[in-house]
Motif scaffolding. Sequence first.
Motif, PDB file in Angstrom:
ATOM      1  N   LEU A  12     -85.077  19.515  77.844  1.00 13.64           N
ATOM      2  CA  LEU A  12     -86.183  20.471  77.970  1.00 13.64           C
ATOM      3  C   LEU A  12     -85.890  21.636  78.906  1.00 13.64           C
ATOM      4  O   LEU A  12     -86.437  22.717  78.737  1.00 13.64           O
ATOM      5  N   ALA A  13     -85.034  21.416  79.881  1.00 14.95           N
ATOM      6  CA  ALA A  13     -84.800  22.410  80.933  1.00 14.95           C
ATOM      7  C   ALA A  13     -84.351  23.775  80.424  1.00 14.95           C
ATOM      8  O   ALA A  13     -84.896  24.788  80.879  1.00 14.95           O
ATOM      9  N   PRO A  14     -83.396  23.883  79.503  1.00 14.65           N
ATOM     10  CA  PRO A  14     -82.981  25.225  79.083  1.00 14.65           C
ATOM     11  C   PRO A  14     -84.119  26.044  78.461  1.00 14.65           C
ATOM     12  O   PRO A  14     -84.215  27.250  78.690  1.00 14.65           O
ATOM     13  N   PHE A  15     -84.987  25.397  77.696  1.00 20.42           N
ATOM     14  CA  PHE A  15     -86.095  26.111  77.065  1.00 20.42           C
ATOM     15  C   PHE A  15     -87.117  26.580  78.101  1.00 20.42           C
ATOM     16  O   PHE A  15     -87.596  27.712  78.055  1.00 20.42           O
ATOM     17  N   ILE A  16     -87.453  25.702  79.034  1.00 21.70           N
ATOM     18  CA  ILE A  16     -88.411  26.058  80.078  1.00 21.70           C
ATOM     19  C   ILE A  16     -87.827  27.124  80.997  1.00 21.70           C
ATOM     20  O   ILE A  16     -88.515  28.075  81.375  1.00 21.70           O
ATOM     21  N   MET A  17     -86.560  26.992  81.334  1.00 19.82           N
ATOM     22  CA  MET A  17     -85.925  27.975  82.206  1.00 19.82           C
ATOM     23  C   MET A  17     -85.847  29.343  81.543  1.00 19.82           C
ATOM     24  O   MET A  17     -86.137  30.366  82.170  1.00 19.82           O
ATOM     25  N   THR A  18     -85.492  29.376  80.259  1.00 20.96           N
ATOM     26  CA  THR A  18     -85.416  30.647  79.531  1.00 20.96           C
ATOM     27  C   THR A  18     -86.792  31.277  79.410  1.00 20.96           C
ATOM     28  O   THR A  18     -86.957  32.485  79.640  1.00 20.96           O
ATOM     29  N   GLY A  19     -87.796  30.481  79.055  1.00 16.04           N
ATOM     30  CA  GLY A  19     -89.163  31.004  78.922  1.00 16.04           C
ATOM     31  C   GLY A  19     -89.723  31.512  80.237  1.00 16.04           C
ATOM     32  O   GLY A  19     -90.371  32.567  80.283  1.00 16.04           O
ATOM     33  N   SER A  20     -89.481  30.803  81.306  1.00 17.58           N
ATOM     34  CA  SER A  20     -90.017  31.245  82.597  1.00 17.58           C
ATOM     35  C   SER A  20     -89.284  32.481  83.111  1.00 17.58           C
ATOM     36  O   SER A  20     -89.900  33.371  83.700  1.00 17.58           O
ATOM     37  N   PHE A  21     -87.988  32.559  82.864  1.00 17.12           N
ATOM     38  CA  PHE A  21     -87.240  33.756  83.250  1.00 17.12           C
ATOM     39  C   PHE A  21     -87.728  34.967  82.442  1.00 17.12           C
ATOM     40  O   PHE A  21     -87.887  36.064  82.974  1.00 17.12           O
ATOM     41  N   TYR A  22     -88.001  34.745  81.143  1.00 18.43           N
ATOM     42  CA  TYR A  22     -88.550  35.802  80.293  1.00 18.43           C
ATOM     43  C   TYR A  22     -89.926  36.245  80.801  1.00 18.43           C
ATOM     44  O   TYR A  22     -90.218  37.442  80.857  1.00 18.43           O
ATOM     45  N   ASN A  23     -90.779  35.300  81.166  1.00 16.56           N
ATOM     46  CA  ASN A  23     -92.101  35.638  81.709  1.00 16.56           C
ATOM     47  C   ASN A  23     -91.996  36.434  83.001  1.00 16.56           C
ATOM     48  O   ASN A  23     -92.781  37.358  83.231  1.00 16.56           O
ATOM     49  N   LEU A  24     -91.041  36.079  83.834  1.00 17.17           N
ATOM     50  CA  LEU A  24     -90.872  36.803  85.091  1.00 17.17           C
ATOM     51  C   LEU A  24     -90.445  38.251  84.842  1.00 17.17           C
ATOM     52  O   LEU A  24     -91.036  39.184  85.379  1.00 17.17           O
ATOM     53  N   ILE A  25     -89.446  38.415  83.987  1.00 16.07           N
ATOM     54  CA  ILE A  25     -88.948  39.772  83.735  1.00 16.07           C
ATOM     55  C   ILE A  25     -89.935  40.579  82.907  1.00 16.07           C
ATOM     56  O   ILE A  25     -90.317  41.696  83.280  1.00 16.07           O
ATOM     57  N   PHE A  46     -87.409  28.381  86.136  1.00 16.76           N
ATOM     58  CA  PHE A  46     -85.952  28.433  86.206  1.00 16.76           C
ATOM     59  C   PHE A  46     -85.446  27.948  87.554  1.00 16.76           C
ATOM     60  O   PHE A  46     -84.269  27.659  87.714  1.00 16.76           O
ATOM     61  N   VAL A  47     -86.326  27.825  88.537  1.00 17.99           N
ATOM     62  CA  VAL A  47     -85.967  27.245  89.828  1.00 17.99           C
ATOM     63  C   VAL A  47     -86.419  25.783  89.891  1.00 17.99           C
ATOM     64  O   VAL A  47     -85.684  24.913  90.352  1.00 17.99           O
ATOM     65  N   ILE A  48     -87.639  25.506  89.386  1.00 14.60           N
ATOM     66  CA  ILE A  48     -88.222  24.171  89.475  1.00 14.60           C
ATOM     67  C   ILE A  48     -87.488  23.157  88.595  1.00 14.60           C
ATOM     68  O   ILE A  48     -87.230  22.042  89.033  1.00 14.60           O
ATOM     69  N   MET A  49     -87.129  23.529  87.371  1.00 18.05           N
ATOM     70  CA  MET A  49     -86.475  22.575  86.469  1.00 18.05           C
ATOM     71  C   MET A  49     -85.102  22.127  86.975  1.00 18.05           C
ATOM     72  O   MET A  49     -84.821  20.928  86.985  1.00 18.05           O
ATOM     73  N   PRO A  50     -84.224  23.045  87.413  1.00 13.63           N
ATOM     74  CA  PRO A  50     -82.950  22.542  87.967  1.00 13.63           C
ATOM     75  C   PRO A  50     -83.160  21.687  89.221  1.00 13.63           C
ATOM     76  O   PRO A  50     -82.470  20.686  89.410  1.00 13.63           O
ATOM     77  N   LEU A  51     -84.130  22.068  90.037  1.00 17.09           N
ATOM     78  CA  LEU A  51     -84.441  21.285  91.222  1.00 17.09           C
ATOM     79  C   LEU A  51     -84.939  19.894  90.833  1.00 17.09           C
ATOM     80  O   LEU A  51     -84.549  18.894  91.437  1.00 17.09           O
ATOM     81  N   LEU A  52     -85.786  19.819  89.808  1.00 15.60           N
ATOM     82  CA  LEU A  52     -86.278  18.539  89.308  1.00 15.60           C
ATOM     83  C   LEU A  52     -85.135  17.675  88.789  1.00 15.60           C
ATOM     84  O   LEU A  52     -85.091  16.462  89.042  1.00 15.60           O
ATOM     85  N   LEU A  53     -84.190  18.275  88.080  1.00 18.26           N
ATOM     86  CA  LEU A  53     -83.033  17.535  87.588  1.00 18.26           C
ATOM     87  C   LEU A  53     -82.187  16.989  88.732  1.00 18.26           C
ATOM     88  O   LEU A  53     -81.767  15.832  88.719  1.00 18.26           O
TER      89      LEU A  53
END
Length: 140
Positions: A12-25, A46-53
């Motif tokens: 799930l992380a790549p999708f959430i990270m990509t979506g959140s980075f897109y929302n930020l930009i 994109f910060v929370i998901m890698p930290l969670l992993l």
Amino acid sequence: MAKKVLLFYAVLAPFIMTGSFYNLIDGVILHKNPTYRVGFFSLFGFVIMPLLLIVTYIKNKCEISRDGVKIGKIDYPFSDYDFGIREKELAFKDRPLTSLLKKEYHELVIQAKNTHEIVVEKDLDIFQKDIGNIRNALPR
């Protein structure tokens, strides 16, 4: 100890990270999205998901050596503790998302030798091959 959960997050992380980075930009920096779509999790996924992993990996890391078992940062020497793997059945409502169709689940049980008090009961949300490897590595 939670290999299936870690794999679930990793998928799930790549999708959430990509979506959140897109929302930020697109939402905050370029002001193209309305502000109601911009929240803490949608901005910093994109910060929370890698930290969670990373936290999930560190808290569930289990090392079995000649001297004992190390779970996280805590050592359990073979001379002071008895180890076993217990099977249990769970009702459908209590089953984890990563293995809903499985009826039998395993738990790692660590018991103090001198007091016979159960010190740790950890769910083993891992594959059958890994459970076999743990059983072979633990003293009988």
